[in-house]
Design an enzyme around this catalytic site. Sequence first.
Site, short mmCIF file in Angstrom:
data_model
loop_
_atom_site.label_atom_id
_atom_site.label_comp_id
_atom_site.label_asym_id
_atom_site.label_seq_id
_atom_site.Cartn_x
_atom_site.Cartn_y
_atom_site.Cartn_z
N ASN A 9 42.28 34.75 38.16
CA ASN A 9 42.22 35.92 38.56
C ASN A 9 43.24 37.04 37.67
OD1 ASN A 9 41.70 39.02 39.70
ND2 ASN A 9 42.12 37.84 42.32
N LYS A 11 44.02 40.32 37.96
CA LYS A 11 44.19 40.93 38.71
C LYS A 11 44.91 42.68 37.94
CE LYS A 11 45.66 38.02 42.38
NZ LYS A 11 46.84 38.39 43.25
N HIS A 97 38.47 40.32 48.36
CA HIS A 97 40.20 39.81 48.13
C HIS A 97 40.35 40.62 49.07
CE1 HIS A 97 43.70 38.17 46.10
NE2 HIS A 97 42.73 38.46 46.07
N GLU A 99 43.15 42.16 49.03
CA GLU A 99 43.95 42.73 48.08
C GLU A 99 43.19 44.41 48.45
OE1 GLU A 99 45.41 41.60 44.20
OE2 GLU A 99 46.63 40.72 45.18
N GLU A 169 41.19 32.32 51.04
CA GLU A 169 42.64 32.33 50.58
C GLU A 169 43.66 32.79 51.73
OE1 GLU A 169 42.44 33.75 46.23
OE2 GLU A 169 42.10 35.21 46.92
N GLY A 175 49.99 35.20 45.65
CA GLY A 175 51.41 35.91 45.01
C GLY A 175 52.82 34.87 45.61
N SER A 214 49.41 31.04 45.63
CA SER A 214 50.29 30.62 45.46
C SER A 214 49.56 28.92 43.86
CB SER A 214 51.20 30.25 45.42
OG SER A 214 51.51 32.01 45.82
P1 PGA Z 1 48.30 33.92 42.92
O1 PGA Z 1 46.76 34.93 43.74
O2 PGA Z 1 47.62 33.01 42.52
O3 PGA Z 1 49.02 34.91 42.43
O4 PGA Z 1 48.41 33.03 44.65
C1 PGA Z 1 45.50 34.09 44.46
C2 PGA Z 1 44.51 35.69 44.07
O5 PGA Z 1 44.67 36.33 44.16
O6 PGA Z 1 43.44 34.80 43.96
#
Ligand code: PGA
Length: 258
Positions: A9, A11, A97, A99, A169, A175, A214
């Site tokens: 992903n 982003k 998601h 976010e 998640e 992140g 992560s």
């Molecule tokens: P990350 O993001 O691997 O940077 O933690 C995962 C995600 O948001 O799908």
Amino acid sequence: MKPFLIIGNWKLNGNVLFVKNYINKIKNFLEKTKLNFCEISIAPAYTYLYLSNICLNNIQMNLTAQNVDINLYGSFTGEISIKMLKDIGIKYVIIGHSERRIFHKETNEYISKKFNIIKSNGLIPILCIGETELQKNMNQTKDICAEQIDIILKTQGIEAFDNTVIAYEPIWAIGSGKSANPIEVQNIHKFIRKYISQKNLKISKNLIIQYGGSINKNNMDIFIKQKDINGFLIGKASLTAENFISIVKKAEKIMSFL
Ligand code: PGA
């Protein structure tokens, strides 16, 4: 056996040169390596999906969109419809998601509408679910996950989960560089599968449950060995082709022993 589904992903990252270089590196890798256990996909920003589709040119990797609108066409300035995504060969669409839940105030009801429009147009939703750190500390993880699944069960029935992906998640792990404990993740994934199996056993067995938060090439080993972890949704560590390829190589190797 279900393929282990690894999705990068991206982003809000990337540009034309980045897309071309990245896909070229994946192509070189796939020319030398046939994937027997993993399915791989990348989720570039909307602006690069069409270009990515052209660059892919039938290699063993497919495309994921990071979002979709609930409308098919019309006066919805700034939106992209599922028909448009289908038109350019997209296979998966990420919805729910954290976010988007946080920064764009997307509710469970709204996400459920997205789920419906994706399914009714034959693409595959990746439904992201997961708890905040506070909810984890209050022991509410399973309730939160169930609540995020329930809204879809109630409006669309269990059949909606046939051929779909759920990405667990934990929000605090995204992140942050602080991935969750793989044994605890297995426990949540097992709960999710059981939750679905109470309505339909076959659908629950086919359900792909990804972990995201992560994940990188150094911490992935124990996750991949867990029975109910069927893939990864990877943000930061997917932002270089080299890292993404290392993860895929390692996953192929581990899966070949399981
Ligand atoms: P990350 O993001 O691997 O940077 O933690 C995962 C995600 O948001 O799908």
